[in-house]
Design a protein around this motif. Structure first.
Motif, PDB file in Angstrom:
ATOM      1  N   ILE A  82      58.715  52.756  15.247  1.00 42.47           N
ATOM      2  CA  ILE A  82      58.653  52.003  16.504  1.00 42.47           C
ATOM      3  C   ILE A  82      58.155  52.894  17.636  1.00 42.47           C
ATOM      4  O   ILE A  82      57.322  52.478  18.453  1.00 42.47           O
ATOM      5  CB  ILE A  82      60.036  51.399  16.835  1.00 42.47           C
ATOM      6  N   ALA A  83      58.637  54.125  17.673  1.00 41.02           N
ATOM      7  CA  ALA A  83      58.241  55.056  18.735  1.00 41.02           C
ATOM      8  C   ALA A  83      56.755  55.389  18.686  1.00 41.02           C
ATOM      9  O   ALA A  83      56.109  55.584  19.724  1.00 41.02           O
ATOM     10  CB  ALA A  83      59.075  56.332  18.645  1.00 41.02           C
ATOM     11  N   GLN A 101      70.144  46.195  17.354  1.00 42.87           N
ATOM     12  CA  GLN A 101      69.944  47.507  17.983  1.00 42.87           C
ATOM     13  C   GLN A 101      68.478  47.854  18.173  1.00 42.87           C
ATOM     14  O   GLN A 101      68.130  48.660  19.040  1.00 42.87           O
ATOM     15  CB  GLN A 101      70.616  48.613  17.151  1.00 42.87           C
ATOM     16  N   MET A 102      67.609  47.237  17.404  1.00 45.28           N
ATOM     17  CA  MET A 102      66.184  47.499  17.536  1.00 45.28           C
ATOM     18  C   MET A 102      65.608  46.942  18.836  1.00 45.28           C
ATOM     19  O   MET A 102      64.535  47.362  19.282  1.00 45.28           O
ATOM     20  CB  MET A 102      65.412  46.900  16.358  1.00 45.28           C
ATOM     21  N   GLY A 103      66.317  45.997  19.430  1.00 42.51           N
ATOM     22  CA  GLY A 103      65.797  45.320  20.604  1.00 42.51           C
ATOM     23  C   GLY A 103      65.449  46.260  21.737  1.00 42.51           C
ATOM     24  O   GLY A 103      64.362  46.159  22.335  1.00 42.51           O
ATOM     25  N   GLU A 104      66.330  47.193  22.031  1.00 42.68           N
ATOM     26  CA  GLU A 104      66.080  48.110  23.143  1.00 42.68           C
ATOM     27  C   GLU A 104      64.962  49.084  22.793  1.00 42.68           C
ATOM     28  O   GLU A 104      64.193  49.497  23.669  1.00 42.68           O
ATOM     29  CB  GLU A 104      67.359  48.860  23.512  1.00 42.68           C
ATOM     30  N   LEU A 105      64.864  49.466  21.513  1.00 42.58           N
ATOM     31  CA  LEU A 105      63.770  50.350  21.084  1.00 42.58           C
ATOM     32  C   LEU A 105      62.421  49.677  21.320  1.00 42.58           C
ATOM     33  O   LEU A 105      61.465  50.302  21.801  1.00 42.58           O
ATOM     34  CB  LEU A 105      63.923  50.713  19.607  1.00 42.58           C
ATOM     35  N   GLU A 121      62.269  28.468  24.422  1.00 42.66           N
ATOM     36  CA  GLU A 121      62.707  29.359  25.498  1.00 42.66           C
ATOM     37  C   GLU A 121      62.496  30.840  25.196  1.00 42.66           C
ATOM     38  O   GLU A 121      63.450  31.614  25.087  1.00 42.66           O
ATOM     39  CB  GLU A 121      64.173  29.083  25.830  1.00 42.66           C
ATOM     40  N   PRO A 122      61.250  31.278  25.095  1.00 41.14           N
ATOM     41  CA  PRO A 122      60.993  32.704  24.828  1.00 41.14           C
ATOM     42  C   PRO A 122      61.357  33.608  26.000  1.00 41.14           C
ATOM     43  O   PRO A 122      61.188  33.238  27.161  1.00 41.14           O
ATOM     44  CB  PRO A 122      59.484  32.732  24.562  1.00 41.14           C
ATOM     45  N   GLU A 123      61.864  34.776  25.658  1.00 47.26           N
ATOM     46  CA  GLU A 123      62.111  35.830  26.649  1.00 47.26           C
ATOM     47  C   GLU A 123      60.771  36.474  27.023  1.00 47.26           C
ATOM     48  O   GLU A 123      59.875  36.584  26.193  1.00 47.26           O
ATOM     49  CB  GLU A 123      63.043  36.887  26.044  1.00 47.26           C
ATOM     50  N   ASP A 124      60.658  36.918  28.246  1.00 41.18           N
ATOM     51  CA  ASP A 124      59.392  37.464  28.743  1.00 41.18           C
ATOM     52  C   ASP A 124      59.321  38.970  28.483  1.00 41.18           C
ATOM     53  O   ASP A 124      59.451  39.778  29.402  1.00 41.18           O
ATOM     54  CB  ASP A 124      59.256  37.160  30.237  1.00 41.18           C
ATOM     55  N   PHE A 125      59.105  39.354  27.219  1.00 43.58           N
ATOM     56  CA  PHE A 125      59.005  40.777  26.895  1.00 43.58           C
ATOM     57  C   PHE A 125      57.643  41.134  26.292  1.00 43.58           C
ATOM     58  O   PHE A 125      57.341  42.299  26.075  1.00 43.58           O
ATOM     59  CB  PHE A 125      60.099  41.193  25.891  1.00 43.58           C
TER      60      PHE A 125
END
Length: 336
Positions: A82-83, A101-105, A121-125
Motif C-alpha cells: 500500500i505504501a 485497519q487498512m482504511g487509514e493506510l 452513499e459513497p465516502e469522498d476519498f
C-alpha cells in the motif's frame, strides 16, 4: 477528480497497483478484484490484490487467487504494498471503514485512488469514481470499465472472464435479482464467449461444500428457523457456540438467509449471528421492501434494497428482540 482520459494515460505506463475490497470478501468482491488483476497484469503492471481478511474456500480456485495477500495474515507485506502503490483500486465498497485497519493506510497513501462500486452513499476519498447503484455487481462495472471506458475488450481473456462471471453470478443470486437486466445477460454471454465455463463455475461455488457446512445448514433450518406470520418475516439466529459446534469457517453461513426468504409468503428474512466481537445481521427481502433502510436506521449498516447487512453491540438475544420490535413499523409494507 481524475477523468477517464487522465486515468488511461496513467495506465499506459507500468504502475505499482494495489487492488483491495471489503472485509470478509464475497464472490463479487473477489471476482471483481481478480478480474481486474488478470486484466492489469496483461498490461505489464505490478498488481496485487490485498484482501483485508480471509474469505471462503469456495472462492480459492479463481485465477490469480494464489497471488492474493491477506492483510490480517501478511500485515507487513500488505502495508508495504500500500505504501509503495501508485494506484489503489477500491472495489465493491465505498467507505474506508469497510476495509478495517487498512482504511487509514489507504487514506494516507499518496496513490491515485480509484473506486469502482455499486453501493449507496459513497465516502469522498477517491480520485476517480466509476459508480452505478443500478449495477447488479461490481464485477459488471469492472467489465464495462475495461470494455467501454478503457476500450480494451481484447484483454477480456479466459481468466478475466472467469473471475468476472463469478462476481456477477454470486451477487445476482445466480441471475435471479431484479437488476439482472438484459444488458447483464449480454455481458455474461460475452464472458462465456471469452472462456468462462459457466457450468463449471456454478459447480465450484455452489456444489463444493464440506460435510459440516451441510449439517450446519440442516441444523439451522430444523432448529433455528422462526416464522413470524403476522409480518411475513422469517428469522434464523445462531450463537457463537453453535458455530463452533459445527466447526464453521468463513463463508459457511453465506446464503443461509436465502432459504428463509424462499418460504412461500415471506417478504423479509433475517440471519442474525453472534460473532466474537459483535452480532451481525444479513437481511433479504422481496419486491419493494427496503431491507437496507432497516440496516441503516437501526443496525449501523446498509446495502441494497433487497440485500443488506448490519451489526449490533447488543447480545444476540437483545438483537433478535430489537429486530422483532422494529417489524410493526413496517407491517403495512410486509403484508401487502
Amino acid at each position: 477528480m481524475l477523468d477517464t482520459a487522465a486515468l488511461s494515460t496513467l495506465l499506459n505506463q507500468p504502475q505499482k497497483i494495489v487492488i483491495t475490497t471489503h472485509h470478509k470478501p464475497d464472490g463479487d468482491a473477489m471476482g471483481s478484484s481478480l478480474g481486474l488483476y488478470n486484466y492489469l497484469i496483461q498490461l505489464g503492471h505490478h498488481a496485487k490484490v490485498v484482501a483485508p481478511t480471509d474469505y471462503p474456500e469456495f472462492l480459492w480456485w479463481m485465477p490469480g487467487n494464489e497471488e492474493v495477500i491477506i492483510y490480517t495474515e501478511q500485515t507487513e507485506a500488505a502495508t508495504q504494498l500500500i505504501a509503495e502503490a501508485s494506484i489503489i483500486f477500491c472495489l465493491d465498497f465505498n467507505n474506508l471503514s469497510r476495509i478495517n485497519q487498512m482504511g487509514e493506510l489507504v487514506r494516507q497513501s499518496s496513490a491515485v485512488k480509484v473506486m469502482i462500486d455499486h453501493h449507496l452513499e459513497p465516502e469522498d476519498f477517491d480520485d476517480y469514481r466509476y459508480w452505478n447503484i443500478n449495477a447488479c455487481a461490481t464485477a459488471q462495472l469492472v467489465y464495462t470499465f475495461i470494455v467501454e471506458e478503457l476500450q480494451r475488450p481484447d484483454l477480456i481473456n479466459a481468466d478475466v472472464a472467469t473471475a468476472l462471471y463469478t462476481g456477477i453470478m454470486t451477487d445476482s443470486a445466480s441471475f435471479r435479482l431484479p437488476n439482472t437486466t438484459s444488458a447483464v445477460h449480454r455481458i455474461v454471454a460475452d464472458l462465456i464467449d471469452a472462456g468462462a465455463v459457466n457450468w463449471r463455475i456454478h459447480e465450484l461455488v455452489y456444489s463444493n461444500a464440506p460435510e459440516n457446512r451441510l449439517r450446519f445448514l440442516g441444523y439451522c433450518l430444523s432448529n433455528k428457523l422462526e416464522i413470524l406470520r403476522e409480518y411475513n418475516t422469517a428469522l434464523i439466529s445462531v450463537t457463537n457456540e453453535e458455530l463452533k459446534r459445527y466447526e464453521s469457517h468463513t463463508g459457511d453461513t453465506e446464503g443461509i438467509v436465502n432459504y428463509a426468504l424462499s418460504i412461500t409468503g415471506i417478504r423479509l428474512a433475517a440471519f442474525i449471528v453472534e460473532r466474537t466481537d459483535m452480532v451481525k445481521l444479513s437481511l433479504r427481502s422481496t419486491g419493494e421492501f427496503p431491507a437496507n433502510e432497516i440496516c441503516k436506521k437501526y443496525f449501523n449498516g446498509g446495502g441494497h434494497r433487497n440485500a443488506a447487512g448490519g451489526m449490533s453491540t447488543l447480545s444476540l438475544q437483545q438483537t433478535v428482540e430489537k429486530f422483532k420490535q422494529i417489524l410493526p413499523e413496517y407491517k403495512t409494507l410486509l403484508i401487502q
